[in-house]
Design a protein around this motif. Structure first.
Motif, PDB file in Angstrom:
ATOM      1  N   THR A 105       0.752  -1.281  -0.001  1.00  0.00           N
ATOM      2  CA  THR A 105      -0.149   0.002  -0.174  1.00  0.00           C
ATOM      3  C   THR A 105       0.821   1.215   0.086  1.00  0.00           C
ATOM      4  O   THR A 105       0.409   2.472  -0.231  1.00  0.00           O
ATOM      5  CB  THR A 105      -0.895   0.040   1.275  1.00  0.00           C
ATOM      6  OG1 THR A 105      -0.057  -0.045   2.380  1.00  0.00           O
ATOM      7  CG2 THR A 105      -2.056  -1.183   1.337  1.00  0.00           C
ATOM      8  N   LEU A 106       2.176   1.334   0.024  1.00  0.00           N
ATOM      9  CA  LEU A 106       3.021   2.460   0.209  1.00  0.00           C
ATOM     10  C   LEU A 106       2.940   3.082  -1.147  1.00  0.00           C
ATOM     11  O   LEU A 106       3.191   4.331  -1.121  1.00  0.00           O
ATOM     12  CB  LEU A 106       4.570   1.899   0.659  1.00  0.00           C
ATOM     13  CG  LEU A 106       4.729   1.762   2.285  1.00  0.00           C
ATOM     14  CD1 LEU A 106       6.172   1.524   2.218  1.00  0.00           C
ATOM     15  CD2 LEU A 106       4.141   2.753   2.899  1.00  0.00           C
ATOM     16  N   GLY A 107       2.873   2.430  -2.072  1.00  0.00           N
ATOM     17  CA  GLY A 107       2.851   2.793  -3.623  1.00  0.00           C
ATOM     18  C   GLY A 107       4.611   2.989  -4.149  1.00  0.00           C
ATOM     19  O   GLY A 107       5.502   2.558  -3.426  1.00  0.00           O
ATOM     20  N   PHE A 108       4.542   3.089  -5.255  1.00  0.00           N
ATOM     21  CA  PHE A 108       5.771   2.820  -5.992  1.00  0.00           C
ATOM     22  C   PHE A 108       6.686   3.979  -5.879  1.00  0.00           C
ATOM     23  O   PHE A 108       8.063   3.560  -5.397  1.00  0.00           O
ATOM     24  CB  PHE A 108       5.436   2.788  -7.731  1.00  0.00           C
ATOM     25  CG  PHE A 108       4.778   1.842  -8.154  1.00  0.00           C
ATOM     26  CD1 PHE A 108       5.504   0.691  -8.306  1.00  0.00           C
ATOM     27  CD2 PHE A 108       3.592   1.940  -8.595  1.00  0.00           C
ATOM     28  CE1 PHE A 108       5.201  -0.356  -8.860  1.00  0.00           C
ATOM     29  CE2 PHE A 108       2.894   0.790  -9.134  1.00  0.00           C
ATOM     30  CZ  PHE A 108       3.736  -0.446  -9.318  1.00  0.00           C
ATOM     31  N   ALA A 109       6.219   5.458  -5.428  1.00  0.00           N
ATOM     32  CA  ALA A 109       7.118   6.167  -5.192  1.00  0.00           C
ATOM     33  C   ALA A 109       7.788   6.065  -3.747  1.00  0.00           C
ATOM     34  O   ALA A 109       9.111   6.240  -3.811  1.00  0.00           O
ATOM     35  CB  ALA A 109       6.475   7.662  -5.170  1.00  0.00           C
ATOM     36  N   GLU A 110       7.040   5.767  -2.914  1.00  0.00           N
ATOM     37  CA  GLU A 110       7.550   5.637  -1.422  1.00  0.00           C
ATOM     38  C   GLU A 110       8.452   4.352  -1.368  1.00  0.00           C
ATOM     39  O   GLU A 110       9.673   4.505  -0.920  1.00  0.00           O
ATOM     40  CB  GLU A 110       6.501   5.352  -0.298  1.00  0.00           C
ATOM     41  CG  GLU A 110       7.131   5.060   1.009  1.00  0.00           C
ATOM     42  CD  GLU A 110       7.858   6.277   1.353  1.00  0.00           C
ATOM     43  OE1 GLU A 110       8.915   6.215   2.471  1.00  0.00           O
ATOM     44  OE2 GLU A 110       7.979   7.408   1.044  1.00  0.00           O
ATOM     45  N   ARG A 111       8.113   3.186  -2.017  1.00  0.00           N
ATOM     46  CA  ARG A 111       8.965   2.067  -2.153  1.00  0.00           C
ATOM     47  C   ARG A 111      10.384   2.227  -2.732  1.00  0.00           C
ATOM     48  O   ARG A 111      11.401   2.000  -2.500  1.00  0.00           O
ATOM     49  CB  ARG A 111       8.278   0.839  -2.816  1.00  0.00           C
ATOM     50  CG  ARG A 111       6.980   0.185  -1.971  1.00  0.00           C
ATOM     51  CD  ARG A 111       6.717  -1.036  -2.691  1.00  0.00           C
ATOM     52  NE  ARG A 111       6.276  -1.104  -3.882  1.00  0.00           N
ATOM     53  CZ  ARG A 111       4.867  -1.073  -4.239  1.00  0.00           C
ATOM     54  NH1 ARG A 111       4.073  -0.869  -3.420  1.00  0.00           N
ATOM     55  NH2 ARG A 111       4.422  -0.974  -5.564  1.00  0.00           N
ATOM     56  N   GLY A 112      10.171   3.280  -3.959  1.00  0.00           N
ATOM     57  CA  GLY A 112      11.669   3.560  -4.579  1.00  0.00           C
ATOM     58  C   GLY A 112      12.174   4.416  -3.586  1.00  0.00           C
ATOM     59  O   GLY A 112      13.585   4.379  -3.856  1.00  0.00           O
ATOM     60  N   ARG A 113      11.547   5.327  -2.865  1.00  0.00           N
ATOM     61  CA  ARG A 113      12.490   6.034  -2.058  1.00  0.00           C
ATOM     62  C   ARG A 113      13.111   5.089  -0.928  1.00  0.00           C
ATOM     63  O   ARG A 113      14.395   5.347  -0.607  1.00  0.00           O
ATOM     64  CB  ARG A 113      11.793   6.969  -1.206  1.00  0.00           C
ATOM     65  CG  ARG A 113      12.359   8.190  -0.480  1.00  0.00           C
ATOM     66  CD  ARG A 113      11.591   8.805   0.393  1.00  0.00           C
ATOM     67  NE  ARG A 113      10.885   8.293   1.381  1.00  0.00           N
ATOM     68  CZ  ARG A 113      11.543   8.156   2.598  1.00  0.00           C
ATOM     69  NH1 ARG A 113      12.553   8.434   2.980  1.00  0.00           N
ATOM     70  NH2 ARG A 113      10.971   7.200   3.556  1.00  0.00           N
TER      71      ARG A 113
END
Length: 368
Positions: free
Chosen positions: A77-85
């Motif tokens: 649920t974190l989303g791509f942007a946060e996982r990428g960070r």
């Protein structure tokens, strides 16, 4: 990745063998420490014990998968942007501590420090790509309808599978498993990783580094042990298994996964040849063959095992190759270009290849 390592280089029809001296192996395979449920890892270049690690039981593996299952609900649920960070932050740790990790790799599996550092550097690009491109690659997209469904609109979307089991090799203990781990995490999955029993400390180092950037949930866990631990992971209800290792072990992993129809991706060993034709650039050919055959002490699934040379170029190529290989040295010291053989059992395999080459009329031109 490859457990049929051949340091014999056969060129042309003459069966000439070009060999490097290999120091006597003092290394021992991971063995029981005398306490139930643990095993020792020894430096393959010196024979010294560098760590003692637990053998995870099937119950412990199942518990790790259960924790990963719970963590996956949050991570996805974190989303791509946060996982990428988070993955970028993990990449930063690897970059800043590259020499610390390289030293551990050298201790456990014997490759020179420079080779180990290069391996870590290579994987940094993989992490950067996954962090940046996961969203574009996996976002829903429209797709064309066929004639039978021309009145309908279609879209293709991707959802995380859940928990991925990764069983990694010892010869590239950072680059190869992270090739599966990072892309699985970027896609929203969590991972339970079983490193090779020859390099468990590297796996645990990576687990601690990931926990620094994702402290909330155990999205990346490591279970150490022997082949039985890998079998337990394959049967623990993971949603997919990524395996790198020998073909023989891959068959066992495949059989375990088949019991529950768990999807499997297997990368196994190879039998790799180089063909040098009449019009070849011999200097380039010698450089390529030398690097491919001796990098990582020849312990690579794509490492050159044999060379076929056009008869008109054979003698010239062979002379240049001997000149190139002759100065190389194998051993545990920093001044050595080639590290130790990681698996003690492979020393006997190499010696058998050499004896076979000599029995068939081969010649030892370097080392011996």
């Amino acid at each position: 990745m490859h457990d049929d390592l051949d340091h014999t280089l056969e060129a042309g029809g003459a069966g000439t063998a070009v060999l490097l001296d290999e120091p006597d192996s003092q290394a021992l395979a991971p063995v029981s420490s005398g306490h139930s449920g643990t095993f020792q890892v020894r430096n393959p270049g010196t024979g010294e014990v560098v760590g003692t690690y637990p053998v995870a039981t099937a119950v412990e593996v199942q518990a790790a998968v259960g924790r990963a299952r719970e963590a996956a609900e949050w991570w996805s649920t974190l989303g791509f942007a946060e996982r990428g960070r988070r993955l970028d932050a993990f990449r930063g740790i690897l970059a800043r501590r590259i020499h610390e990790l390289a030293a551990l790799m050298r201790e456990e599996m014997g490759k020179p420090h420079s080779d180990a550092a290069l391996e870590v550097a290579v994987v940094l690009d993989h992490i950067a790509w996954a962090a940046k491109h996961a969203e574009k690659t996996l976002s829903p997209r429209r797709t064309r309808s066929g004639l039978a469904t021309i009145h309908l609109k279609g879209r293709v979307g991707y959802q995380p599978l859940g928990v991925i089991g990764v069983i990694g090799p010892w010869n590239f203990p950072v680059m190869t498993p992270l090739g599966s781990v990072i892309f699985a995490l970027a896609a929203g999955n969590t991972v339970v990783f079983k490193p090779s029993e020859f390099s468990p400390g590297v796996g645990l180092w990576l687990e601690r580094a990931m926990a620094e950037v994702v402290p909330e949930q155990p999205v990346f866990q490591v279970v150490t042990g022997t082949g039985a631990t890998g079998a337990a992971l394959s049967r623990a209800g993971v949603d997919k298994v990524s395996f790198t290792g020998s073909t023989a072990t891959a068959k066992k992993v495949m059989a375990a996964c088949a019991e529950s129809l768990t999807p499997l991706v297997a990368e196994c060993g190879g039998k790799d040849a180089v063909i040098i034709d009449r019009d070849a650039d011999l200097d380039a050919a010698v450089d390529g063959v030398t690097w491919s055959a001796f990098a990582n002490a020849g312990q690579a699934c794509i490492g050159t095992e044999r060379v076929y040379v056009h008869q008109d170029r054979y003698e010239d190529f062979l002379a240049r190759l001997v000149d190139r290989v002759g100065p190389l040295q194998a051993g545990p010291g920093d001044e050595k270009q080639i590290g130790a053989i990681t698996m003690p059992s492979q020393v006997g395999v190499i010696e058998a290849h050499v004896r076979d080459a000599l029995d068939r009329g081969g010649r030892v031109l370097v080392g011996g």
